[in-house]
Design an enzyme around this catalytic site. Structure first.
Site, short mmCIF file in Angstrom:
data_model
loop_
_atom_site.label_atom_id
_atom_site.label_comp_id
_atom_site.label_asym_id
_atom_site.label_seq_id
_atom_site.Cartn_x
_atom_site.Cartn_y
_atom_site.Cartn_z
CE LYS A 58 110.98 17.15 56.14
NZ LYS A 58 110.41 15.95 56.57
CE LYS A 94 105.37 17.25 50.86
NZ LYS A 94 104.61 16.41 51.38
CE LYS A 150 101.12 13.98 57.66
NZ LYS A 150 102.60 13.60 57.51
N1 AQP Z 1 100.84 17.85 49.18
C1 AQP Z 1 100.62 16.60 48.84
N2 AQP Z 1 99.94 16.07 47.88
C2 AQP Z 1 99.57 14.75 47.50
N3 AQP Z 1 100.31 13.77 48.31
C3 AQP Z 1 100.88 14.11 49.34
N4 AQP Z 1 101.12 13.27 50.43
C4 AQP Z 1 101.95 14.25 51.40
N5 AQP Z 1 101.84 15.57 50.91
C5 AQP Z 1 101.14 15.41 49.86
C6 AQP Z 1 101.25 12.01 50.68
O1 AQP Z 1 100.91 11.81 51.83
C7 AQP Z 1 101.55 10.26 52.25
C8 AQP Z 1 101.81 10.45 53.73
O2 AQP Z 1 102.84 11.50 53.63
P1 AQP Z 1 103.92 11.37 55.04
O3 AQP Z 1 103.21 11.69 56.08
O4 AQP Z 1 104.59 10.08 54.93
O5 AQP Z 1 105.03 12.61 54.69
P2 AQP Z 1 104.92 13.61 53.63
O6 AQP Z 1 104.99 13.21 52.21
O7 AQP Z 1 106.14 14.33 54.21
O8 AQP Z 1 103.65 14.36 53.89
P3 AQP Z 1 103.71 15.83 54.85
O9 AQP Z 1 102.21 16.08 54.93
O10 AQP Z 1 104.23 16.81 53.87
O11 AQP Z 1 104.38 15.57 56.00
P4 AQP Z 1 105.60 16.73 57.01
O12 AQP Z 1 104.99 17.81 57.05
O13 AQP Z 1 105.58 15.92 58.08
O14 AQP Z 1 106.76 16.30 55.84
C9 AQP Z 1 102.60 10.12 51.19
O15 AQP Z 1 102.18 8.85 50.40
C10 AQP Z 1 102.61 11.40 50.54
O16 AQP Z 1 103.12 11.28 49.34
#
Ligand code: AQP
Length: 350
Positions: free
Chosen positions: A124, A207, A210
Site C-alpha cells: 500500500k 488477488k 473489494k
Molecule cells: N481474493 C481473495 N481470496 C481469498 N480470500 C480473500 N480475502 C480477501 N480477499 C481474498 C479474505 O477475506 C477476509 C476479509 O478481508 P478484509 O476485508 O479484512 O481485507 P482484505 O484481505 O484486504 O480484503 P480485500 O477484499 O482485498 O479488501 P480491501 O480491498 O479493502 O483491501 C480475509 O480473511 C481475507 O483473507
C-alpha cells in the site's frame, strides 16, 4: 446468548474463532470463498466472534456516508450468507471500545520494524505519498492483533493474504507474555485449502479485492445480479492453450482461477472438476459452468440481503446483541492487560 446454550448441549469447550472483515467496498467472491463461507460452514462446531472492522477501514480515506452504508451492507451480507446470530456473534469493531484500547497498549510493546516489514503495508505504501499516508496504515496489524488477542481466539480463519498479520499477532502475544506474564493465548491462522486466494478476473496475477470491485471485470460482487455475474465471468482473462485443467503455470493462472472457484463452490475434488470439463469444447463452456455455479450459490444470499437491508432497525438490533457479547469477553481482557502493565484500574484491582 449462544455460548451458554451451546455449552449445555455440548460439555466439551468449543474452540473460539475470531475473524474480521473490512467494510471497505462491496464484498467480493474472494472474501466469500476465502473467509465467509468457511465461517458459516463451521459455526456449529465453534464459539464464534466475527467483527466488522470499521476502524481498519478508516486507515485509508473513506467517504463518511459511504462507510456507514458499507458497514450495514456488510453486516447484511454476513447474516444473509448464513451467519446465525444464535450461533455467531457478529459485531462492529467501533461498538466495542476495548479494541482501540488494546491497540494502544499493544503499540507500546510492538517494535516499529516489525510493522514496516509487513507485505500489505509495503504494497500500500508503494503507491502512496508518505506525507499523505496515515499512521493507521502502518498500525493496522497491531489493531488486528488486539482484535484477536482480546478474545483468546484459538483459531483465526483468514485468506492467505492475511496470514502474515496473524503471525505478527502471535509475535506480539509472545512478547507481551514474556514482558508481563502469561496473558494471551497464542493464535493459529487457519487458511482454507481451496479458496484461499481468489485472483482478479481481469488480471489473475493480483488477488481479487473489494477496493477494485468497481473496476469492470475485476470481481464478482456478492450483490451482483445474475446477468452481471454472467458478463463478468465471460470477460474473465484466460489464455491460448485451450486446455481445461489445473496448472501452476503463471501464464495459465486465469483458467486455474476459474477452476479453483468452481472447485470450492461445488466441493468437488481436483479430479472430479477436471472430469466435469473433459468433454468441454473450450473456454466458453468452462465460463458458462463457472457462471452457473456462482449464480446458484449467490442467488439466495442476494435475496436475503435485500430483505435485511429493508429492515435496518432489525439489522442494528442484531449487531447490538453481538456487541454486548463481544464487550462481555473483551472488557475483562483489556482490564487484565492494563493491570499487568501497571495501570491503575478505575474502581480498584481485578
Ligand atoms: N481474493 C481473495 N481470496 C481469498 N480470500 C480473500 N480475502 C480477501 N480477499 C481474498 C479474505 O477475506 C477476509 C476479509 O478481508 P478484509 O476485508 O479484512 O481485507 P482484505 O484481505 O484486504 O480484503 P480485500 O477484499 O482485498 O479488501 P480491501 O480491498 O479493502 O483491501 C480475509 O480473511 C481475507 O483473507
Amino acid at each position: 446468548m449462544n455460548q451458554s446454550v451451546a455449552h449445555e448441549a455440548n460439555p466439551m469447550p468449543r474452540k473460539r474463532v475470531l475473524s474480521g472483515i473490512q467494510p471497505s467496498g462491496d464484498v467480493q467472491l474472494g472474501n466469500y470463498l476465502g473467509a465467509i463461507k468457511g465461517w458459516v460452514d463451521r459455526q456449529d462446531e465453534k464459539d464464534n466472534f466475527f467483527c466488522i472492522v470499521d476502524l481498519h477501514a478508516i486507515t485509508v480515506p473513506q467517504d463518511p456516508n459511504e462507510l456507514r452504508h458499507q458497514t450495514r451492507s456488510l453486516a447484511a451480507i454476513l447474516f444473509a450468507a448464513g451467519l446465525d446470530p444464535s450461533k455467531s456473534n457478529v459485531f462492529i469493531q467501533s461498538h466495542v471500545p476495548p479494541h482501540a484500547e488494546a491497540c494502544w497498549l499493544l503499540n507500546c510493546v510492538t517494535p516499529i520494524g516489525w510493522l514496516e516489514r509487513m507485505t500489505q503495508f509495503k504494497d500500500k505504501a508503494r503507491n502512496e505519498n508518505r506525507e499523505r499516508m496515515s499512521t493507521g496504515l502502518l498500525d493496522y496489524p497491531v489493531l488486528m492483533a488486539g482484535d484477536i488477542l482480546l478474545y483468546s481466539a484459538d483459531e483465526v480463519p483468514v485468506g492467505e493474504d492475511q496470514k502474515q498479520h496473524v503471525e505478527l499477532a502471535r509475535d506480539i502475544a509472545e512478547r507481551f507474555n514474556r514482558l508481563f506474564g502469561d496473558t494471551f493465548v497464542v493464535p493459529e491462522p487457519i487458511i482454507p485449502e481451496a479458496g484461499a486466494r481468489v485472483m482478479g478476473l481481469d488480471d489473475p496475477s493480483r488477488k481479487m479485492s473489494k477496493s477494485f470491485a468497481d473496476i469492470r471485470g475485476h470481481a464478482v460482487r456478492l450483490i451482483d445480479e445474475p446477468k452481471e455475474i454472467e458478463r463478468t465471468i465471460n470477460r474473465a482473462v484466460t489464455d491460448s492453450y485451450n486446455e481445461i485443467r489445473f496448472s501452476d503455470d503463471p501464464e495459465r493462472s486465469g483458467v486455474n482461477n476459474l477452476l479453483g472457484i468452481y472447485k470450492v463452490i461445488t466441493g468437488k475434488t481436483t479430479e472430479e472438476v477436471e472430469n466435469d470439463f473433459a468433454s468441454a469444447r473450450g473456454y466458453g463452456d468452462l465460463k458458462r459452468s463457472v457462471g452457473e455455479v456462482i449464480i446458484s450459490e449467490l442467488a439466495p444470499i442476494r435475496a436475503r440481503y435485500v430483505q435485511l437491508m429493508d429492515d435496518i432497525a432489525e439489522l442494528d438490533r442484531l449487531l447490538s446483541l453481538g456487541a454486548a457479547q463481544a464487550i462481555a469477553v473483551s472488557g475483562p481482557k483489556v482490564d487484565e492487560m492494563k493491570e499487568r502493565i501497571g495501570l491503575v484500574l478505575q474502581g480498584g484491582e481485578l
